[in-house]
Every structure is written in structure tokens, then in C-alpha cells.
Design an enzyme around this catalytic site. Structure first.
Site, PDB file in Angstrom:
ATOM      1  N   LYS A   1      -3.141  -5.648   0.673  1.00 41.70           N
ATOM      2  CA  LYS A   1      -1.748  -5.578   1.133  1.00 41.70           C
ATOM      3  C   LYS A   1      -1.468  -4.146   1.555  1.00 41.70           C
ATOM      4  CE  LYS A   1       1.715  -8.585   1.395  1.00 41.70           C
ATOM      5  NZ  LYS A   1       1.563  -9.997   1.738  1.00 41.70           N
ATOM      6  N   GLY A   2      -0.564  -3.981   2.488  1.00 41.91           N
ATOM      7  CA  GLY A   2      -0.247  -2.635   2.937  1.00 41.91           C
ATOM      8  C   GLY A   2       1.093  -2.577   3.625  1.00 41.91           C
TER       9      GLY A   2
END
Length: 428
Positions: free
Chosen positions: A117-118
Site C-alpha cells: 500500500k502507498g
């Protein structure tokens, strides 16, 4: 409707980070499995977190530097996979927690990805289209060494969309010297995106809601549903359930909720993504707040907006028999404990909204093979994958009366991740 009871003394009001919630859920699932405690401890932490500075020239000519993250949790089953969000609340801890959920989600669906995730710490509403494009292209450059079609494959999330993914893919491809459509999913179909990708999370929520109702002998024609968050997930779920005969009596956007005890025409209500503010402004018999919607007297509640909306503070006031999680992490640990005591069944996000990553997998396959699928094939394949995952989780749920639906989903996912770790061993 579900009965209420006193809030247990040990459950206090709380607002959890995704990481705290994810770790508690991991520990709860591990307690039902005979696995090495060292593996569980390892899975509480990401393999890597990239923190980057993203300088952007604003339209005014000024340079502003934003902070970006990419958390990579586990890749034992395949490349990392997970969204990129543009939101002022993005943090390293949030990205790690959401990456963990992606690991379990991919494993529950039995697709060959791990979790990532980012995002960038920015309110994307303050960006012009040009600024957003420049931000995306620079972010792609900063992450270029850690992403790729066999390394880590981003996708849209809060504040990003197919256009954003197109910019990201183009920036990456220009640096690679060749078109690499498989570096991201959720792109426009004209450049390698998959039909049905944007609608997939909402479609999977609807499919799992339908199966849960059937499991508990609830006829769809007699089922009332409230959906918090009428965005891409909530609107698509609501409209499908409406088409299948359910009475969707309440929906909401960030500005408030509308309510009609006789059922709304969900095709007539415009989603927040289609025209912000139109849900709260729709001509409905009654209006409610987002908080009120969660406590309506309905059969099924679908929180499809943001995390931490069902807490120890309001869980005892939820009247629905079934909660189907459309958003990531809408239910805190304290709320889960209360729901379990009260007999409210919670179908977890790592199963219910997994349609997005599943169709992302389909898109990745299409990009690798340079062969597009029709919308009909995508939806048929998604239906098959969701039903297979539902049956796996349901079978586990049925084997142990002490398991909640969340525990059952985590047991399925965790066992697959642990089996992969055991099969690969430790190097060196």
C-alpha cells in the site's frame, strides 16, 4: 434485528490505526491455527517501507515538496499488490496496516500476489489537474526501483483513479524505454486496463451480501439495506442489490444521508464520484447524518466509506443483523467484540471488497498476455472467484462454532501464507 446488551467493561472507546487493527486480527486468527509463533511475529511487520520526497511545481511556479510512502508487507506468494492513495491522512503506519490487509485479501482470494500500500500526503482536491499529473509522474519516478510488473503493482485508491494510473504507467514506461502496461492496474481500458475494474469492489460486496443473506435464510426481496458511502464501492453494491430485489433504504455521501423506508431508486441517486454532494441533496422523504445511518433498523449494513466508523461507542446501537464491510477497516476491535457478543454477523473486508484486487489480477494477466477480456468474461470470472472464496471461508466458519466470519477469513488467508513460507523455507 440483533439484540443489544451492556457494553463489556473491558471494551473501551477507541480509535485504532489500521496497523493496530490488522495486528490484533492477525493474532486472533493465529490462535486458531497450529503455526510457528516466529512466523506470526514476522508477519506483524512489513518487509520494506519506502519514504520519498516528491517535489512538484505548482501552477504558481512555486515548488512544494510532498511526502510519499510505499509499504511492502509480504511477497511469498507473488509480487506486491496494493493501492496508491492521495490523502492528507496518509502515514507510514496506515500504509503498513493496509498492506497487511492486502496480503490476507490476496491469500483469501488465492491469487498470486502479496500485500502493499502507498500514497502521498496531500489533499488532492487542492491540486489542479496539471499539478496532480506532475505529482503522479514524479512519484512514479521516485518509486521506480521498487515497483514493476514482477515486483510491485500499484492500483487506484482514495484520491486516485484510472487517469492517475495512466500517468503513472506512462512515466514508468518512458524511463524503461518500452510500454509496460502491467506496472499498474486500474488503468483506462484503452491503454491496457480491464473492463469492470472500477466497479469490481462494489460488485464483490454485493455478491458476498447476497451469499450471506442466503446463508442466513434471508430472502433478498425481504431484505433491507443501508449503505454508508455512495462512492465507487457503495454505489455499485447498492445498485446491484437493488437490481437483485433488496430494498436499499438509505445511502450517504460525505455531506449526509438520505432515507426512504420504502426503498430508494438507487439508479436515480447520483454517486459521490459522479457528482459530489448529490446524495445528500437528493429529494428523498427523509435525511439523516452518516452516524445515524449506521444505527438504522435494517437487515444489512454496508459501511463503504472510511475506516473506524463502527467502534465501541456505537456498536451497541447498530440494529442490523449483518454487517458487510465495503470499506477497508470500518470496524474496530472493540466493535468486533461487542458484535460477537450480540450475535451481529460481520463479513470482513478482506473477503467482501476483494473484487478490486481480483479484477486487478485479471488486468495483470491481460497485460502480460496482451489480450483483452470482455466485460462479460470479467464479471463471470469475478463471480466464480468470489463464490470460490466464499465457499472456502464458509467451510472454515462451519467447522468451529467459536470462529467469527473475520476469524474464518483470516484463518484461510493466513494458512495459505504460512504454507507458502514453509514451502519456500528461509534463505540463507
Amino acid at each position: 434485528m440483533a439484540t443489544t446488551e451492556e457494553v463489556p467493561e473491558e471494551v473501551e472507546s477507541e480509535s485504532e490505526s489500521p496497523l493496530t487493527t490488522a495486528r490484533r486480527q492477525l493474532e486472533a486468527a493465529a490462535a486458531h491455527l497450529d503455526i510457528d509463533a516466529n512466523v506470526v511475529e514476522r508477519l506483524k511487520h512489513p518487509r520494506k517501507v519506502e519514504r520519498v520526497a516528491v517535489p512538484v511545481e505548482r501552477d504558481s511556479g512555486d515548488i512544494e515538496v510532498f511526502t510519499g510512502y510505499r509499504a511492502q508487507h509480504d511477497c511469498v506468494r507473488g509480487p506486491y499488490k496494493g493501492g496508491l492513495r492521495y490523502n492528507p491522512h496518509v502515514s507510514e503506519e496506515e500504509c503498513i496496516g493496509l498492506a497487511m490487509w492486502m496480503t490476507w485479501k490476496c491469500a483469501v482470494m488465492d491469487i498470486p500476489f502479496g500485500g502493499a500500500k502507498g500514497g502521498v500526503v496531500v489533499d488532492e482536491r487542492t491540486l489542479s489537474k496539471g499539478e496532480k499529473e506532475r505529482l503522479t509522474r514524479r512519484f512514479a519516478q521516485e518509486l521506480r526501483d521498487v515497483v514493476g510488473p514482477t515486483k510491485d503493482i500499484p492500483a487506484p485508491d482514495m484520491g486516485t483513479d484510472p487517469e492517475t494510473m495512466g500517468w503513472f504507467m506512462d512515466a514508468y514506461s518512458m524511463q524503461e524505454g518500452e510500454t509496460v502496461p502491467g506496472v499498474v492496474t486500474g488503468k483506462p481500458p484503452v491503454i491496457g486496463g480491464s473492463y469492470g475494474r472500477e466497479e469490481a469492489p462494489g460488485r464483490s460486496v454485493a455478491i458476498i451480501t447476497r451469499e450471506a443473506c442466503e446463508y442466513y435464510d434471508m430472502e433478498m426481496d425481504d431484505t433491507t439495506v443501508a449503505v454508508q458511502g455512495f462512492g465507487s464501492v457503495g454505489a455499485n453494491a447498492a445498485r446491484l442489490l437493488d437490481d437483485w430485489g433488496a430494498d436499499v433504504v438509505a445511502v450517504s455521501d460525505v455531506n449526509g444521508a438520505i432515507y426512504d423506508p420504502d426503498g430508494l431508486d438507487t439508479r436515480d441517486v447520483m454517486g459521490h464520484d459522479e457528482r459530489p454532494g448529490m446524495v445528500a441533496g437528493y429529494d428523498a422523504p427523509e435525511t439523516r447524518t452518516n452516524e445515524d445511518l449506521l444505527e438504522l433498523d435494517v437487515d444489512v449494513l454496508i459501511p463503504a466509506a472510511i475506516g473506524n466508523v463502527l467502534t465501541a461507542d456505537n456498536a451497541n446501537d447498530v440494529k442490523a443483523d449483518i454487517v458487510v464491510e465495503g470499506a477497508n477497516g470500518p470496524t474496530t476491535t472493540g466493535a468486533d467484540a461487542i458484535f460477537e457478543r450480540r450475535g451481529v454477523q460481520v463479513i470482513p473486508d478482506i473477503l467482501a471488497n476483494a473484487g478490486g484486487v481480483t479484477v486487478s489480477y485479471f488486468e495483470w494477466l491481460q497485460d502480460i498476455n496482451r489480450r483483452a477480456w470482455s466485460l462479460e468474461r470479467v464479471n463471470e470470472e469475478l463471480e466464480t472467484e468470489m463464490l470460490d472464496a466464499w465457499h472456502d471461508v464458509r467451510s472454515t466458519f462451519d467447522t468451529d462454532e467459536d470462529l467469527s466470519w473475520r476469524d474464518a477469513a483470516y484463518v484461510v488467508g493466513l494458512q495459505r501464507v504460512v504454507d507458502a513460507h514453509n514451502a519456500r523455507g528461509l534463505w540463507p
